[in-house]
Design a protein around this motif. Structure first.
Motif, PDB file in Angstrom:
ATOM      1  N   GLN A 166      -0.415 -59.130  -9.540  1.00  0.00           N
ATOM      2  CA  GLN A 166      -1.631 -58.413  -9.124  1.00  0.00           C
ATOM      3  C   GLN A 166      -2.832 -58.849  -9.955  1.00  0.00           C
ATOM      4  O   GLN A 166      -3.958 -58.831  -9.493  1.00  0.00           O
ATOM      5  CB  GLN A 166      -1.397 -56.896  -9.248  1.00  0.00           C
ATOM      6  CG  GLN A 166      -2.613 -56.030  -9.029  1.00  0.00           C
ATOM      7  CD  GLN A 166      -3.098 -55.967  -7.599  1.00  0.00           C
ATOM      8  OE1 GLN A 166      -2.431 -56.438  -6.685  1.00  0.00           O
ATOM      9  NE2 GLN A 166      -4.271 -55.407  -7.388  1.00  0.00           N
ATOM     10  N   SER A 167      -2.595 -59.279 -11.184  1.00  0.00           N
ATOM     11  CA  SER A 167      -3.691 -59.661 -12.079  1.00  0.00           C
ATOM     12  C   SER A 167      -4.331 -61.004 -11.710  1.00  0.00           C
ATOM     13  O   SER A 167      -5.395 -61.339 -12.212  1.00  0.00           O
ATOM     14  CB  SER A 167      -3.193 -59.717 -13.522  1.00  0.00           C
ATOM     15  OG  SER A 167      -2.154 -60.677 -13.631  1.00  0.00           O
ATOM     16  N   ASP A 168      -3.705 -61.785 -10.821  1.00  0.00           N
ATOM     17  CA  ASP A 168      -4.280 -63.074 -10.419  1.00  0.00           C
ATOM     18  C   ASP A 168      -5.525 -62.832  -9.572  1.00  0.00           C
ATOM     19  O   ASP A 168      -5.430 -62.271  -8.481  1.00  0.00           O
ATOM     20  CB  ASP A 168      -3.254 -63.892  -9.635  1.00  0.00           C
ATOM     21  CG  ASP A 168      -3.818 -65.204  -9.120  1.00  0.00           C
ATOM     22  OD1 ASP A 168      -4.700 -65.777  -9.790  1.00  0.00           O
ATOM     23  OD2 ASP A 168      -3.388 -65.649  -8.043  1.00  0.00           O
ATOM     24  N   PRO A 169      -6.716 -63.261 -10.044  1.00  0.00           N
ATOM     25  CA  PRO A 169      -7.949 -62.961  -9.309  1.00  0.00           C
ATOM     26  C   PRO A 169      -8.139 -63.805  -8.049  1.00  0.00           C
ATOM     27  O   PRO A 169      -9.001 -63.498  -7.234  1.00  0.00           O
ATOM     28  CB  PRO A 169      -9.053 -63.273 -10.326  1.00  0.00           C
ATOM     29  CG  PRO A 169      -8.448 -64.306 -11.213  1.00  0.00           C
ATOM     30  CD  PRO A 169      -6.982 -63.971 -11.292  1.00  0.00           C
ATOM     31  N   HIS A 170      -7.339 -64.838  -7.867  1.00  0.00           N
ATOM     32  CA  HIS A 170      -7.534 -65.747  -6.736  1.00  0.00           C
ATOM     33  C   HIS A 170      -6.502 -65.563  -5.624  1.00  0.00           C
ATOM     34  O   HIS A 170      -6.365 -66.420  -4.754  1.00  0.00           O
ATOM     35  CB  HIS A 170      -7.500 -67.204  -7.220  1.00  0.00           C
ATOM     36  CG  HIS A 170      -8.476 -67.465  -8.307  1.00  0.00           C
ATOM     37  ND1 HIS A 170      -8.129 -68.056  -9.486  1.00  0.00           N
ATOM     38  CD2 HIS A 170      -9.792 -67.173  -8.416  1.00  0.00           C
ATOM     39  CE1 HIS A 170      -9.182 -68.141 -10.273  1.00  0.00           C
ATOM     40  NE2 HIS A 170     -10.208 -67.611  -9.647  1.00  0.00           N
ATOM     41  N   SER A 171      -5.757 -64.464  -5.651  1.00  0.00           N
ATOM     42  CA  SER A 171      -4.758 -64.221  -4.609  1.00  0.00           C
ATOM     43  C   SER A 171      -4.747 -62.749  -4.223  1.00  0.00           C
ATOM     44  O   SER A 171      -5.244 -61.893  -4.954  1.00  0.00           O
ATOM     45  CB  SER A 171      -3.367 -64.644  -5.083  1.00  0.00           C
ATOM     46  OG  SER A 171      -2.928 -63.815  -6.134  1.00  0.00           O
ATOM     47  N   LEU A 172      -4.185 -62.480  -3.052  1.00  0.00           N
ATOM     48  CA  LEU A 172      -4.045 -61.112  -2.579  1.00  0.00           C
ATOM     49  C   LEU A 172      -2.783 -61.015  -1.744  1.00  0.00           C
ATOM     50  O   LEU A 172      -2.515 -61.886  -0.906  1.00  0.00           O
ATOM     51  CB  LEU A 172      -5.254 -60.700  -1.732  1.00  0.00           C
ATOM     52  CG  LEU A 172      -5.250 -59.242  -1.273  1.00  0.00           C
ATOM     53  CD1 LEU A 172      -5.493 -58.298  -2.458  1.00  0.00           C
ATOM     54  CD2 LEU A 172      -6.277 -59.007  -0.198  1.00  0.00           C
ATOM     55  N   SER A 173      -2.019 -59.978  -1.971  1.00  0.00           N
ATOM     56  CA  SER A 173      -0.814 -59.726  -1.181  1.00  0.00           C
ATOM     57  C   SER A 173      -1.212 -59.213   0.197  1.00  0.00           C
ATOM     58  O   SER A 173      -2.185 -58.472   0.344  1.00  0.00           O
ATOM     59  CB  SER A 173       0.074 -58.696  -1.876  1.00  0.00           C
ATOM     60  OG  SER A 173       0.526 -59.190  -3.104  1.00  0.00           O
ATOM     61  N   ILE A 174      -0.435 -59.616   1.200  1.00  0.00           N
ATOM     62  CA  ILE A 174      -0.707 -59.185   2.576  1.00  0.00           C
ATOM     63  C   ILE A 174       0.558 -58.626   3.213  1.00  0.00           C
ATOM     64  O   ILE A 174       1.670 -59.025   2.879  1.00  0.00           O
ATOM     65  CB  ILE A 174      -1.262 -60.338   3.441  1.00  0.00           C
ATOM     66  CG1 ILE A 174      -0.287 -61.520   3.473  1.00  0.00           C
ATOM     67  CG2 ILE A 174      -2.641 -60.759   2.977  1.00  0.00           C
ATOM     68  CD1 ILE A 174      -0.618 -62.584   4.503  1.00  0.00           C
TER      69      ILE A 174
END
Length: 115
Positions: free
Chosen positions: A87-95
């Motif tokens: 979750q801390s990765d600023p360049h990704s998002l879970s979908i």
């Protein structure tokens, strides 16, 4: 779910956040429980690659943008994370599974804008 505004932006609702793309800028908004939303802006021209792992009915997938000088966030192998970046990765998002089509269209639009 993909939505298009009059300005031509695309939006993908993710897990605890969203991704918007206006043709030039990608904005990732993440909301963690009990904290204010955080916004991360990335210029599409700066993106060196994209990763899309579609969600399934059992596990969330993710969208990730790669930038110069940064390596892709590794996928967590825990059962709860289901092979997604942290979750801390600023360049990704879970979908979610229901957002796969919208995420695929957004990634295609970013790829087109890069070229």
């Amino acid at each position: 779910m993909t939505t298009y505004s009059s300005g031509g932006s695309m939006d993908v609702k993710g897990v605890q956040g969203s991704i918007s793309f206006d043709g030039d800028w990608i904005t990732i908004t993440k909301r963690e429980v009990g904290q204010q939303a955080r916004h991360f802006r990335i210029r599409a021209a700066d993106v060196t690659g994209t990763r899309l792992k579609p969600g399934t009915r059992l596990f969330h997938g993710y969208v990730q943008f790669l930038l110069p000088g940064s390596s892709a966030a590794t996928e967590s192998k825990s059962l709860l994370a289901g092979g997604r970046p942290p979750q801390s990765d600023p360049h990704s998002l879970s979908i979610r599974h229901s957002a796969n089509d919208a995420a695929e269209k957004l990634v295609a639009a970013v790829e087109q804008a890069r070229s």
